[in-house]
Scaffold this motif. Structure first.
Motif, PDB file in Angstrom:
ATOM      1  N   TYR A   1       0.803  -1.216   0.000  1.00 22.94           N
ATOM      2  CA  TYR A   1       0.000   0.000   0.000  1.00 22.94           C
ATOM      3  C   TYR A   1       0.839   1.270   0.000  1.00 22.94           C
ATOM      4  N   GLY A   2       2.125   1.105   0.076  1.00 22.25           N
ATOM      5  CA  GLY A   2       2.990   2.285   0.090  1.00 22.25           C
ATOM      6  C   GLY A   2       2.790   3.144   1.324  1.00 22.25           C
ATOM      7  N   ILE A   3       2.424   2.503   2.422  1.00 28.09           N
ATOM      8  CA  ILE A   3       2.215   3.280   3.645  1.00 28.09           C
ATOM      9  C   ILE A   3       3.526   3.341   4.422  1.00 28.09           C
ATOM     10  N   ILE A   4       4.066   4.541   4.491  1.00 26.20           N
ATOM     11  CA  ILE A   4       5.285   4.724   5.268  1.00 26.20           C
ATOM     12  C   ILE A   4       4.917   5.612   6.444  1.00 26.20           C
ATOM     13  N   PRO A   5       5.102   5.098   7.659  1.00 22.56           N
ATOM     14  CA  PRO A   5       4.702   5.897   8.817  1.00 22.56           C
ATOM     15  C   PRO A   5       5.354   7.273   8.804  1.00 22.56           C
ATOM     16  N   GLU A   6       4.532   8.303   9.070  1.00 26.42           N
ATOM     17  CA  GLU A   6       5.040   9.666   9.131  1.00 26.42           C
ATOM     18  C   GLU A   6       5.924   9.825  10.358  1.00 26.42           C
ATOM     19  N   GLY A   7       5.465   9.192  11.442  1.00 32.44           N
ATOM     20  CA  GLY A   7       6.201   9.343  12.696  1.00 32.44           C
ATOM     21  C   GLY A   7       7.296   8.293  12.808  1.00 32.44           C
ATOM     22  N   ASN A   8       7.884   8.241  13.979  1.00 28.65           N
ATOM     23  CA  ASN A   8       8.964   7.298  14.228  1.00 28.65           C
ATOM     24  C   ASN A   8       8.398   5.886  14.397  1.00 28.65           C
ATOM     25  N   ILE A   9       8.910   4.974  13.601  1.00 28.45           N
ATOM     26  CA  ILE A   9       8.401   3.599  13.636  1.00 28.45           C
ATOM     27  C   ILE A   9       8.696   2.957  14.997  1.00 28.45           C
ATOM     28  N   GLY A  10       9.726   3.440  15.643  1.00 30.51           N
ATOM     29  CA  GLY A  10      10.071   2.928  16.968  1.00 30.51           C
ATOM     30  C   GLY A  10       8.943   3.153  17.962  1.00 30.51           C
ATOM     31  N   LEU A  11       8.213   4.245  17.766  1.00 31.72           N
ATOM     32  CA  LEU A  11       7.099   4.537  18.667  1.00 31.72           C
ATOM     33  C   LEU A  11       6.036   3.457  18.588  1.00 31.72           C
ATOM     34  N   ILE A  12       5.809   2.955  17.366  1.00 36.63           N
ATOM     35  CA  ILE A  12       4.812   1.902  17.188  1.00 36.63           C
ATOM     36  C   ILE A  12       5.243   0.671  17.957  1.00 36.63           C
ATOM     37  N   TYR A  13       6.518   0.341  17.834  1.00 36.30           N
ATOM     38  CA  TYR A  13       7.020  -0.836  18.548  1.00 36.30           C
ATOM     39  C   TYR A  13       6.977  -0.617  20.055  1.00 36.30           C
ATOM     40  N   LEU A  14       7.293   0.588  20.457  1.00 33.58           N
ATOM     41  CA  LEU A  14       7.267   0.893  21.880  1.00 33.58           C
ATOM     42  C   LEU A  14       5.859   0.685  22.429  1.00 33.58           C
TER      43      LEU A  14
ATOM     44  N   LYS B   1       5.429  12.347  22.980  1.00 34.41           N
ATOM     45  CA  LYS B   1       4.659  13.172  23.896  1.00 34.41           C
ATOM     46  C   LYS B   1       3.147  13.011  23.630  1.00 34.41           C
ATOM     47  N   ASP B   2       2.813  12.872  22.338  1.00 31.46           N
ATOM     48  CA  ASP B   2       1.401  12.799  21.974  1.00 31.46           C
ATOM     49  C   ASP B   2       0.762  11.475  22.366  1.00 31.46           C
TER      50      ASP B   2
END
Lengths: 309, 372
Positions: free
Chosen positions: B250-263, B344-345
């Motif tokens: 889908y060509g979805i590249i996270p805008e934010g830090n991918i590490g946050l998702i893992y965290l 923070k968000d």
């Protein structure tokens, strides 16, 4: 000090809103190094008793000590020194024979090597299949594996819940031979079984029925509890034979036993000729009447009858 | 420590030996992620339109052409009368009937106004609502066009006009897949985390091995950790697979830090694993575990903001969604993937998830007894 001390334990379950008594006020001791058999029919309370002794469930009342440790407070110490083989095969079916054994060795903080001598005789028989998954073993081999796993940490007391149920006659014999060997190693063994003929192989036999012990004695002592004369009777018409024997004067009890009826009598004075004459008068053919010595099963039937009354 | 290591080793061995579990864990998510976002779509397209044109003028023809060219409608045919068109609706060949009265052109030119009639099949409310809205917008547009042709522009506009222009943020092209893929990924993670764990433990109950373990000196905490850690790792692997598919397909590249998702997922997985553990302590058979899981899954999906926006739910339902861990992760996923939110968000979400993890796990450990 006895290995197992049980004082007045009771346990009941609620089934369909009714309270069912599984064990009622049972007390007994098992001497160190003894082979103690708990014998009784299905539903007598054998498994419940074993589950209490192995710290899996708590009794409602009473006190149990295993190797001097209290089953409620010091269950952690108990778990380190007992081996338990449940009635149902319950090892990891998807692990191999060797992996199962290794697993149980590790969780007891030991290795297969360390106690190999103890299980050698049993394990050798299944060792050719050590890479086979446990679920794919035959019944007899599963049982040997389960026993090996229960022994791998060299327990001081071994609890075997109906180890021979559903096992063929040859394997059963073998199994009892193995137990005798283990006993020589100084392991106290508690074994339950529904088969009366296995009782003779124990040091002490406890007959259990409806959650109560009917007797605790040596096999010989248990058999000697049967005081009445006992006859095995057979005829061509078994149904009529039963009906007629019930009418026989001096009859104490009658129950089927293999191809015979076991007839116990109230009086010693009745002779074989008396029974024979009575049955001939009732037109029985192919009569066979033999005096026999009572077995454990006869004692069991007798004790059961007297508690029912 | 040695015991735990061995418990883990055993657990992984069993997982990798069970082809069904492996398939369930790795192939199913891939299929779901590839198929679902492509198929499930909110956009209303292919609305079947039947036109009853009593006018047959150039104005009416222009209008119909304009509708056709919008791409949302399929002109299923011209009917001679409204009744005939209604028949088409009845047999499901048309969703909307547009009736253009005779003298449509004449009245619009002479009297500067004219009427049109729309009949909408409202069995599927969403389709009817959005379809007729589209059609109305097109007609309004058409109306304006005609007026522009007629009006002599004065030097100054005598009445003030406010024109609204909108710009879409975070998901500029309003790509539905960008919105769905992160959400579906969360559901998959939940399934693996909560339900495979509970099934796994209940299986030990069913086979009786748990009893065999219970008579050993294995510590409760070791046994439970031995169950949780493998599925925690599995969860993270599936997340990685999912994010990779999102990127490749889908060509979805996270805008934010991918590490946050893992965290976040590391905390989230703890919470859902706790749920699985809790379920397993209350049920006796895998069948019961499945049914309970199914019940939770339905609630998690439908009340998690995956398909329907939580903001438009009634207040009481919004209260329920607060107890749905899925809703938090879906939120965080969309925040990080689409909006590029920072640590923070998502901290408040993370705090709540930590509470979930703590409560569920302690409840589970508390009610897991090695004996009864």
């Amino acid at each position: 000090m006895p290995s197992v001390v049980v004082e007045n334990i009771s346990k009941s379950f609620t089934a369909e809103k009714k309270k069912v008594l599984a064990l009622g006020d049972i007390s007994f001791d098992v001497a160190k190094g003894a082979l103690f058999g708990v014998i009784g029919p299905d539903g007598a309370g054998k498994t419940t008793l074993f589950r209490i002794l192995t710290t899996l469930i708590l009794a409602d009342k009473g006190k149990v000590e295993i190797d001097g440790f209290d089953v409620v407070k010091e269950y952690k110490d108990i778990r380190k020194r007992i081996g338990y083989m449940p009635g149902k095969f319950s090892l990891y079916q998807d692990l191999t024979v060797e992996e199962n054994l290794e697993f149980f060795a590790t969780i007891f903080n030991t290795t297969i090597k360390e106690n190999y001598s103890l299980i050698k005789e049993i394990y050798q028989q299944i060792e050719p299949f050590k890479d086979r998954r446990a679920g794919k073993l035959s019944g007899g081999m599963k049982q040997k594996l389960a026993l090996s796993c229960a022994l791998i940490h060299r327990p001081s007391i071994l609890f075997l819940d109906e180890p021979t149920t559903g096992v063929d006659a040859v394997s059963r014999k073998e199994f009892w031979h193995m137990l005798k060997q283990l006993q020589k190693e100084g392991i106290t063994i508690l074994v339950s079984t529904p088969y009366m003929d296995e009782a003779a192989l124990c040091d002490t036999v406890a007959l259990i029925q409806n959650g109560k012990f009917l007797s605790i004695d040596t096999p010989e002592g248990t058999v000697s509890l049967f005081k009445k004369p006992l006859w095995a009777v057979k005829s061509d018409n078994m149904y009529k034979l039963q009906q007629d024997l019930k009418q026989f004067e001096g009859m104490a009890s009658i129950y089927p036993f293999g191809e015979y009826y076991h007839l116990s009598l109230n009086r010693d004075s009745i002779l074989q000729e008396d029974i024979s004459a009575y049955l001939t008068s009732k037109v029985h053919q192919g009569l066979e009447i033999n005096p026999i010595k009572a077995g454990i099963e006869d004692v069991f039937m007798e004790l059961m009858k007297s508690t029912d009354d | 420590m040695k015991t735990l290591r061995f418990l883990l080793e055993k657990e992984f061995r069993q997982i990798f030996r069970d082809p069904a579990i492996l398939r369930m864990m790795f192939i199913m998510p891939v299929i779901q992620l590839v198929v679902l976002p492509m198929a499930a779509n909110y956009e209303v397209k292919n609305v079947k339109l039947s036109v009853v044109d009593h006018d047959h003028s150039s104005y009416s023809r222009n209008l119909v052409n304009k509708i056709k060219s919008s791409g949302y409608f399929i002109l299923t045919g011209y009917s001679s009368s409204f009744d005939a068109a209604l028949k088409q609706v009845e047999v499901d060949q048309a969703d909307i009937v547009l009736e253009i009265p005779a003298d449509f052109e004449k009245t619009i030119v002479r009297e500067n106004k004219a009427g049109l009639f729309l009949a909408v099949n409202a069995i599927n409310g969403v389709k009817a609502g959005i379809g007729s809205q589209y059609l109305n917008t097109i007609i309004r547009d058409y109306n304006q066009e005609i007026r522009l042709q007629w009006i002599q522009m004065p030097r100054f506009n005598n009445e003030p006009r406010i024109q609204t222009t909108s710009s879409n943020w975070f998901n500029v092209h309003m790509n539905y897949q960008k919105f769905m893929v992160p959400g579906i990924l969360v559901i998959l993670l939940t399934m693996v985390g909560a339900f495979l764990t509970s099934l796994n433990i209940v299986k030990e109950k069913e086979i009786g091995t748990i009893e065999q373990i219970n008579v050993t000196p294995v510590r409760k905490v070791h046994f439970i950790l031995g169950k949780l850690i493998p599925f925690w790792i599995m969860g993270q692997i599936i997340l990685t697979i999912g994010l990779t598919i999102g990127r490749l397909v889908y060509g979805i590249i996270p805008e934010g830090n991918i590490g946050l998702i893992y965290l976040f997922s590391s905390v989230y997985l703890l919470a859902v694993l706790g749920l699985g553990l809790l379920v397993s302590t209350f049920v006796q058979t895998q069948q019961q575990a499945m049914l309970i899981s199914f019940f939770f899954m339905m609630i998690f999906i439908l009340m998690g903001g995956l398909y329907t926006s939580i903001d438009s739910m009634p207040a009481w339902a919004q209260m329920i969604t607060r107890f749905n861990p899925v809703s938090y992760f879906i939120d965080v996923m969309r925040m990080v993937v689409l909006k590029g939110s920072r640590l923070k968000d998502i901290l408040p979400h993370m705090g709540i998830m930590a509470i979930f993890a703590l409560v569920l796990n302690s409840w589970a450990v508390f009610s897991y007894k090695k004996r009864s």
